[in-house]
Motif scaffolding. Structure first.
Motif, PDB file in Angstrom:
ATOM      1  N   LEU A 220      42.847  35.663  32.046  1.00 29.74           N
ATOM      2  CA  LEU A 220      43.162  35.948  33.442  1.00 29.74           C
ATOM      3  C   LEU A 220      43.684  34.714  34.163  1.00 29.74           C
ATOM      4  CD1 LEU A 220      40.127  38.202  34.400  1.00 29.74           C
ATOM      5  CD2 LEU A 220      42.522  38.886  34.434  1.00 29.74           C
ATOM      6  N   GLU A 221      43.073  33.579  33.918  1.00 26.51           N
ATOM      7  CA  GLU A 221      43.491  32.349  34.597  1.00 26.51           C
ATOM      8  C   GLU A 221      44.918  31.972  34.216  1.00 26.51           C
ATOM      9  OE1 GLU A 221      40.387  29.784  33.338  1.00 26.51           O
ATOM     10  OE2 GLU A 221      39.044  30.292  35.004  1.00 26.51           O
ATOM     11  N   ARG A 222      45.328  32.322  33.012  1.00 28.74           N
ATOM     12  CA  ARG A 222      46.674  31.957  32.571  1.00 28.74           C
ATOM     13  C   ARG A 222      47.726  33.002  32.949  1.00 28.74           C
ATOM     14  NH1 ARG A 222      48.599  29.971  26.501  1.00 28.74           N
ATOM     15  NH2 ARG A 222      50.760  29.520  27.098  1.00 28.74           N
ATOM     16  N   TYR A 223      47.369  34.291  32.830  1.00 26.46           N
ATOM     17  CA  TYR A 223      48.374  35.350  33.002  1.00 26.46           C
ATOM     18  C   TYR A 223      48.099  36.278  34.185  1.00 26.46           C
ATOM     19  CZ  TYR A 223      49.435  34.075  28.136  1.00 26.46           C
ATOM     20  OH  TYR A 223      49.754  33.389  26.978  1.00 26.46           O
ATOM     21  N   GLY A 224      46.995  36.077  34.901  1.00 27.18           N
ATOM     22  CA  GLY A 224      46.607  37.023  35.941  1.00 27.18           C
ATOM     23  C   GLY A 224      47.536  37.047  37.142  1.00 27.18           C
ATOM     24  N   ASN A 225      47.518  38.180  37.852  1.00 28.50           N
ATOM     25  CA  ASN A 225      48.402  38.421  38.985  1.00 28.50           C
ATOM     26  C   ASN A 225      47.550  38.702  40.224  1.00 28.50           C
ATOM     27  OD1 ASN A 225      50.095  39.719  40.936  1.00 28.50           O
ATOM     28  ND2 ASN A 225      51.543  40.259  39.324  1.00 28.50           N
ATOM     29  N   GLU A 226      47.492  37.746  41.152  1.00 32.30           N
ATOM     30  CA  GLU A 226      46.660  37.891  42.347  1.00 32.30           C
ATOM     31  C   GLU A 226      47.216  38.936  43.310  1.00 32.30           C
ATOM     32  OE1 GLU A 226      46.448  34.010  43.998  1.00 32.30           O
ATOM     33  OE2 GLU A 226      44.890  33.321  42.609  1.00 32.30           O
ATOM     34  N   ARG A 248      32.333  45.327  26.930  1.00 36.19           N
ATOM     35  CA  ARG A 248      33.291  44.254  27.182  1.00 36.19           C
ATOM     36  C   ARG A 248      34.132  44.520  28.435  1.00 36.19           C
ATOM     37  NH1 ARG A 248      37.135  44.323  23.943  1.00 36.19           N
ATOM     38  NH2 ARG A 248      37.844  42.237  24.551  1.00 36.19           N
ATOM     39  N   LEU A 249      34.456  45.790  28.687  1.00 41.37           N
ATOM     40  CA  LEU A 249      35.293  46.091  29.842  1.00 41.37           C
ATOM     41  C   LEU A 249      34.592  45.716  31.141  1.00 41.37           C
ATOM     42  CD1 LEU A 249      37.888  47.207  31.018  1.00 41.37           C
ATOM     43  CD2 LEU A 249      36.880  49.499  30.950  1.00 41.37           C
ATOM     44  N   SER A 250      33.305  46.021  31.256  1.00 44.60           N
ATOM     45  CA  SER A 250      32.589  45.678  32.488  1.00 44.60           C
ATOM     46  C   SER A 250      32.543  44.166  32.679  1.00 44.60           C
ATOM     47  CB  SER A 250      31.176  46.256  32.463  1.00 44.60           C
ATOM     48  OG  SER A 250      30.420  45.718  31.407  1.00 44.60           O
ATOM     49  N   ASN A 251      32.396  43.413  31.589  1.00 46.19           N
ATOM     50  CA  ASN A 251      32.418  41.949  31.695  1.00 46.19           C
ATOM     51  C   ASN A 251      33.784  41.458  32.161  1.00 46.19           C
ATOM     52  OD1 ASN A 251      29.781  41.782  30.764  1.00 46.19           O
ATOM     53  ND2 ASN A 251      30.397  41.563  28.626  1.00 46.19           N
ATOM     54  N   PHE A 252      34.832  42.071  31.613  1.00 44.96           N
ATOM     55  CA  PHE A 252      36.192  41.670  31.985  1.00 44.96           C
ATOM     56  C   PHE A 252      36.457  41.964  33.466  1.00 44.96           C
ATOM     57  CE2 PHE A 252      40.855  42.378  32.102  1.00 44.96           C
ATOM     58  CZ  PHE A 252      41.263  41.133  31.645  1.00 44.96           C
ATOM     59  N   ILE A 253      35.991  43.116  33.933  1.00 40.31           N
ATOM     60  CA  ILE A 253      36.175  43.467  35.338  1.00 40.31           C
ATOM     61  C   ILE A 253      35.406  42.503  36.245  1.00 40.31           C
ATOM     62  CG2 ILE A 253      35.650  45.235  37.074  1.00 40.31           C
ATOM     63  CD1 ILE A 253      36.359  47.332  34.964  1.00 40.31           C
ATOM     64  N   GLU A 254      34.244  42.054  35.818  1.00 38.17           N
ATOM     65  CA  GLU A 254      33.493  41.053  36.591  1.00 38.17           C
ATOM     66  C   GLU A 254      34.339  39.794  36.772  1.00 38.17           C
ATOM     67  OE1 GLU A 254      30.792  41.236  38.197  1.00 38.17           O
ATOM     68  OE2 GLU A 254      29.719  42.971  37.395  1.00 38.17           O
ATOM     69  N   TRP A 255      35.001  39.354  35.705  1.00 37.31           N
ATOM     70  CA  TRP A 255      35.869  38.174  35.803  1.00 37.31           C
ATOM     71  C   TRP A 255      37.042  38.460  36.751  1.00 37.31           C
ATOM     72  CZ3 TRP A 255      35.596  38.161  29.841  1.00 37.31           C
ATOM     73  CH2 TRP A 255      34.475  37.430  29.417  1.00 37.31           C
ATOM     74  N   GLN A 256      37.587  39.667  36.672  1.00 33.78           N
ATOM     75  CA  GLN A 256      38.707  40.012  37.551  1.00 33.78           C
ATOM     76  C   GLN A 256      38.289  39.964  39.021  1.00 33.78           C
ATOM     77  OE1 GLN A 256      39.912  43.816  35.352  1.00 33.78           O
ATOM     78  NE2 GLN A 256      41.898  42.914  35.830  1.00 33.78           N
ATOM     79  N   ILE A 257      37.115  40.506  39.313  1.00 31.87           N
ATOM     80  CA  ILE A 257      36.629  40.498  40.697  1.00 31.87           C
ATOM     81  C   ILE A 257      36.394  39.061  41.165  1.00 31.87           C
ATOM     82  CG2 ILE A 257      34.689  41.158  42.177  1.00 31.87           C
ATOM     83  CD1 ILE A 257      34.437  43.706  40.453  1.00 31.87           C
ATOM     84  N   GLU A 258      35.821  38.269  40.298  1.00 35.74           N
ATOM     85  CA  GLU A 258      35.543  36.878  40.647  1.00 35.74           C
ATOM     86  C   GLU A 258      36.821  36.097  40.923  1.00 35.74           C
ATOM     87  OE1 GLU A 258      33.679  32.868  38.524  1.00 35.74           O
ATOM     88  OE2 GLU A 258      33.141  34.852  37.757  1.00 35.74           O
ATOM     89  N   LEU A 259      37.843  36.311  40.095  1.00 43.73           N
ATOM     90  CA  LEU A 259      39.104  35.568  40.231  1.00 43.73           C
ATOM     91  C   LEU A 259      40.096  36.269  41.148  1.00 43.73           C
ATOM     92  CD1 LEU A 259      39.601  34.555  36.481  1.00 43.73           C
ATOM     93  CD2 LEU A 259      38.849  33.078  38.352  1.00 43.73           C
TER      94      LEU A 259
END
Length: 278
Positions: A220-226, A248-259
């Motif tokens: 996410l930090e490299r390719y994510g779109n704010e 794994r999906l719920s963990n990934f969504i947690e990172w998305q919400i955080e970032l």
């Protein structure tokens, strides 16, 4: 025929008796906003624009019946396709019923030859998908799917263009497939589509969302779109539901919400960025 009468007829014949303001001429909008008609129609905000909605259809109908008796004559003795009929009757292809035919884009692995099938509403489908079905949100992914398809078992790759339509859901429900794997953008719209499809299809059809093993916080930090994440506030209810499901999906969504970042599915095509097995 005056612009006001044409505008009234278009509004009365439109779905839910409402149209985008841009489809009504400036002179008709001015007349409809006058004190004479102000209590018969209402302007409403929709997204970035406005719609005009009929609030007193009986009044408009009486006026039209008096000054344009043939205003509702929309039927033709010819069996015209719906938008052709709309041009004949109302000079506007977009004012009538939806097109009864639609295009289903399919690629079948392992040969990937693309085919387009013309489907028709209300008619049984001649296609029976007896293998895994992969739903791809964006066109470039579908066009280049052979670049990543070796990670997946053979199956049918269908392009769904942003939102999984009711037509697509009905087609999948009637097909012989036992498993559907979604490859959406990893954003609230993509997750909303996934939940909607999973809720619609029979429990006999397994519905999964594909998330590469290497999709993590650094991805996410490299390719994510704010901006994409910010623009989809209306669809973020899906996040809470999926966050509550372990995995794994719920963990990934947690990172998305955080970032505060979405991840577009084309990232899967970046060489070496998402090498994994489903």
């Amino acid at each position: 025929m005056t612009p006001l009468l044409r505008a009234m007829a278009k509004l009365m014949q439109a779905e839910n008796k409402a149209l985008p303001a841009s489809e009504i001429s400036a002179s008709a909008r001015k007349a409809l906003s006058s004190s004479e008609w102000g209590d018969c129609v209402r302007k409403e905000r929709r997204g970035a624009g406005q719609v005009i909605r009929v609030t007193r259809p009986n009044t408009l109908q009486q006026y039209l019946d008096t000054y344009w008796p043939a205003w509702c004559e929309t039927e033709s003795h010819l069996a015209n396709p719906s938008r052709a009929e709309s041009v004949r009757a109302r000079r506007n292809s977009k004012s009538g019923a939806k097109i009864q035919r639609w295009a289903l884009h399919i690629r079948r692995s392992p040969n990937f030859a693309p085919t387009v099938h013309i489907m028709e509403d209300g008619q049984p489908s001649p296609l029976k998908l007896d293998d895994t079905v992969y739903l791809v949100e964006n066109l470039e992914m579908w066009l280049y799917i052979e670049k990543i398809a070796e990670r997946f078992p053979p199956g049918y790759w269908l392009y769904y263009a942003g939102f999984v339509s009711d037509r697509m859901k009905s087609f999948l429900a009637e097909s012989s497939c036992e498993k559907v794997v979604m490859l959406p953008d990893y954003d609230p719209v993509g997750y909303t589509n996934f939940l909607s499809l999973r809720a619609t299809l029979s429990p006999k059809i397994q519905v999964e969302l594909y998330l590469p093993e290497q999709a993590d916080q650094s991805t996410l930090e490299r390719y994510g779109n704010e901006k994409l994440w910010r623009d989809q506030k209306a669809y973020k209810a899906a996040l809470e539901k999926l966050r509550a499901e372990p995995g794994r999906l719920s963990n990934f969504i947690e990172w998305q919400i955080e970032l505060g970042m979405a991840l577009e599915q084309e990232y899967l095509l970046i060489e070496g960025a998402s090498d994994s097995t489903p």
